[in-house]
Design an enzyme around this catalytic site. Structure first.
Site, PDB file in Angstrom:
ATOM      1  N   LYS A  80       1.105  -1.235   0.044  1.00  0.00           N
ATOM      2  CA  LYS A  80      -0.061   0.090  -0.021  1.00  0.00           C
ATOM      3  C   LYS A  80       0.807   1.276  -0.034  1.00  0.00           C
ATOM      4  O   LYS A  80       0.523   2.415  -0.540  1.00  0.00           O
ATOM      5  CB  LYS A  80      -0.787   0.029   1.371  1.00  0.00           C
ATOM      6  CG  LYS A  80      -1.903  -1.088   1.316  1.00  0.00           C
ATOM      7  CD  LYS A  80      -2.593  -0.642   2.798  1.00  0.00           C
ATOM      8  CE  LYS A  80      -3.735  -1.773   2.844  1.00  0.00           C
ATOM      9  NZ  LYS A  80      -4.216  -1.910   4.476  1.00  0.00           N
ATOM     10  N   ILE A  94       9.762   2.819  -0.506  1.00  0.00           N
ATOM     11  CA  ILE A  94      10.853   2.934   0.160  1.00  0.00           C
ATOM     12  C   ILE A  94      11.666   1.851   0.068  1.00  0.00           C
ATOM     13  O   ILE A  94      11.279   0.733   0.349  1.00  0.00           O
ATOM     14  CB  ILE A  94      10.547   3.339   1.701  1.00  0.00           C
ATOM     15  CG1 ILE A  94      11.881   3.662   2.537  1.00  0.00           C
ATOM     16  CG2 ILE A  94       9.820   2.153   2.502  1.00  0.00           C
ATOM     17  CD1 ILE A  94      11.707   4.278   3.809  1.00  0.00           C
ATOM     18  N   ASP A 107      14.419  -0.169   2.204  1.00  0.00           N
ATOM     19  CA  ASP A 107      15.121  -0.217   3.676  1.00  0.00           C
ATOM     20  C   ASP A 107      16.358  -0.994   3.397  1.00  0.00           C
ATOM     21  O   ASP A 107      17.304  -0.718   2.977  1.00  0.00           O
ATOM     22  CB  ASP A 107      13.933  -0.453   4.619  1.00  0.00           C
ATOM     23  CG  ASP A 107      14.740  -0.495   6.168  1.00  0.00           C
ATOM     24  OD1 ASP A 107      15.721  -0.227   6.187  1.00  0.00           O
ATOM     25  OD2 ASP A 107      13.933  -0.529   6.906  1.00  0.00           O
ATOM     26  N   THR A 108      16.019  -2.428   3.708  1.00  0.00           N
ATOM     27  CA  THR A 108      17.402  -3.226   3.560  1.00  0.00           C
ATOM     28  C   THR A 108      17.260  -3.776   2.110  1.00  0.00           C
ATOM     29  O   THR A 108      18.508  -4.319   1.491  1.00  0.00           O
ATOM     30  CB  THR A 108      16.862  -4.562   4.411  1.00  0.00           C
ATOM     31  OG1 THR A 108      15.700  -5.263   3.967  1.00  0.00           O
ATOM     32  CG2 THR A 108      16.684  -4.148   5.772  1.00  0.00           C
ATOM     33  N   LYS A 131      15.290  -6.194   0.884  1.00  0.00           N
ATOM     34  CA  LYS A 131      15.074  -7.458   0.868  1.00  0.00           C
ATOM     35  C   LYS A 131      13.611  -7.594  -0.129  1.00  0.00           C
ATOM     36  O   LYS A 131      13.326  -8.598  -0.857  1.00  0.00           O
ATOM     37  CB  LYS A 131      14.573  -8.203   2.148  1.00  0.00           C
ATOM     38  CG  LYS A 131      15.986  -8.604   2.687  1.00  0.00           C
ATOM     39  CD  LYS A 131      15.800  -9.100   4.284  1.00  0.00           C
ATOM     40  CE  LYS A 131      16.944  -9.164   5.111  1.00  0.00           C
ATOM     41  NZ  LYS A 131      16.744  -8.999   6.611  1.00  0.00           N
ATOM     42  N   LYS A 162      16.940   3.941   2.263  1.00  0.00           N
ATOM     43  CA  LYS A 162      17.561   4.221   3.440  1.00  0.00           C
ATOM     44  C   LYS A 162      19.046   4.029   3.573  1.00  0.00           C
ATOM     45  O   LYS A 162      19.467   2.907   2.785  1.00  0.00           O
ATOM     46  CB  LYS A 162      16.727   3.269   4.372  1.00  0.00           C
ATOM     47  CG  LYS A 162      15.943   4.194   5.537  1.00  0.00           C
ATOM     48  CD  LYS A 162      15.317   3.223   6.460  1.00  0.00           C
ATOM     49  CE  LYS A 162      13.876   3.636   6.627  1.00  0.00           C
ATOM     50  NZ  LYS A 162      13.458   2.566   7.871  1.00  0.00           N
ATOM     51  N   PHE A 187      12.723   5.713  11.136  1.00  0.00           N
ATOM     52  CA  PHE A 187      11.414   5.099  10.772  1.00  0.00           C
ATOM     53  C   PHE A 187      10.863   6.340  10.351  1.00  0.00           C
ATOM     54  O   PHE A 187      10.537   7.193  11.127  1.00  0.00           O
ATOM     55  CB  PHE A 187      10.810   4.202  11.659  1.00  0.00           C
ATOM     56  CG  PHE A 187       9.664   3.589  11.093  1.00  0.00           C
ATOM     57  CD1 PHE A 187      10.000   2.127  10.509  1.00  0.00           C
ATOM     58  CD2 PHE A 187       8.398   3.747  10.974  1.00  0.00           C
ATOM     59  CE1 PHE A 187       9.156   1.416   9.737  1.00  0.00           C
ATOM     60  CE2 PHE A 187       7.432   3.032  10.512  1.00  0.00           C
ATOM     61  CZ  PHE A 187       7.615   1.973   9.756  1.00  0.00           C
ATOM     62  N   VAL A 188      10.324   6.462   8.976  1.00  0.00           N
ATOM     63  CA  VAL A 188       9.310   7.778   8.559  1.00  0.00           C
ATOM     64  C   VAL A 188       8.151   6.928   8.062  1.00  0.00           C
ATOM     65  O   VAL A 188       7.738   5.943   7.804  1.00  0.00           O
ATOM     66  CB  VAL A 188      10.376   8.174   7.235  1.00  0.00           C
ATOM     67  CG1 VAL A 188      11.556   8.980   7.797  1.00  0.00           C
ATOM     68  CG2 VAL A 188      10.524   7.379   6.377  1.00  0.00           C
ATOM     69  N   ASP A 243       3.319   3.838   6.320  1.00  0.00           N
ATOM     70  CA  ASP A 243       2.530   3.648   7.619  1.00  0.00           C
ATOM     71  C   ASP A 243       3.363   3.170   8.723  1.00  0.00           C
ATOM     72  O   ASP A 243       4.685   2.462   8.644  1.00  0.00           O
ATOM     73  CB  ASP A 243       1.440   2.798   7.316  1.00  0.00           C
ATOM     74  CG  ASP A 243       1.932   1.250   7.100  1.00  0.00           C
ATOM     75  OD1 ASP A 243       2.897   1.034   6.288  1.00  0.00           O
ATOM     76  OD2 ASP A 243       1.586   0.221   7.831  1.00  0.00           O
TER      77      ASP A 243
END
Ligand code: IMP
Length: 212
Positions: free
Chosen positions: A69, A130, A132-133, A135, A160, A181-182, A188
């Site tokens: 989402k 986004i 992040d890692t 994965k 990130k 964490f944004v 969300d």
């Protein structure tokens, strides 16, 4: 390895902006620390990403795949800018859309397990919220490979800077952000904060209030 086009780097020392300087829904004022990326800046950067994407697509027909989402705002705004370019330039590229839903996070941590729901025509420009890692994106790319797409390009609004990264870089990036964490602009925390225009840093109060 493919190279990523230039992006805005938000430094580790970036303090963000006081909430009082912007319009924030009343129900979130205690749950956020700072406005990190104001909505206007997100839009301006997305407009340029649309231009860079169109330039790199050549004559290829685009199937734009939205990763739900969290990617829905970025996807919708990016497509609006691409559509405007299609309307207003000599060259235009036909485009269809598809949607896929991925879920991997609980609170602010990856569960390690990635659930995929939906998506029937996969051959693609992928709009992601986004990385992040990385994965989640790696898993999605291996899934897309099974459909033998001619070309896959990934556009992510945020990437990130984190030591947990698996080294994945998308083709188009809006902003590189510190390891915080944004939320907001459809990102969300346990389904909350998607209804916030700006990208913000969540407060401890917010984390506790909306903990799963
Ligand atoms: P990755 O697999 O670690 O790259 O995580 C990607 C997914 O995790 C994103 O698509 C988001 O759903 C979620 N995620 C990671 N970091 C954040 C964040 O700071 N805010 C909100 N969601 C995040």
């Amino acid at each position: 390895m493919a190279t990523c086009s230039p992006y805005i780097v938000i430094g580790d020392d970036e303090k963000g902006y006081d909430l009082d300087l912007f319009c924030i829904p009343k129900h979130y004022v205690d749950d956020l620390e700072k406005v990190y990326i104001p909505h206007g800046l997100i839009m301006d950067r997305t407009e340029r990403l649309a231009r860079d994407i169109m330039k790199s697509m050549g004559e290829h027909h685009i199937v734009a795949l939205c990763v739900l989402k969290g990617g829905y705002k970025f996807f919708a705004d990016l497509l609006d800018y691409i559509k405007a370019l299609n309307r207003n330039s000599d060259k235009s590229i036909p485009m269809t859309v598809d949607f896929i839903r991925l879920k991997s996070y609980c609170n602010d941590e990856s569960t390690g397990e990635i659930k995929v729901i939906g998506g029937d025509d996969l051959s693609t420009l992928t709009g992601k919220d986004i990385i992040d890692t990385g994965k989640t994106m790696k898993t999605l790319l291996s899934l897309l490979k099974q459909y033998n797409p001619k070309m896959v390009k990934v556009a992510s609004l945020l990437v990130k800077r984190t030591p947990r990264s698996v080294g994945y870089r998308p083709d188009f990036v809006g902003f590189e952000v510190p390891d915080k964490f944004v939320v907001g602009y459809a990102l969300d925390y346990n389904e909350y904060f998607r209804d916030l225009n700006h990208i913000c840093v969540i407060s401890e109060t917010g984390k506790q209030k909306y903990k799963a």
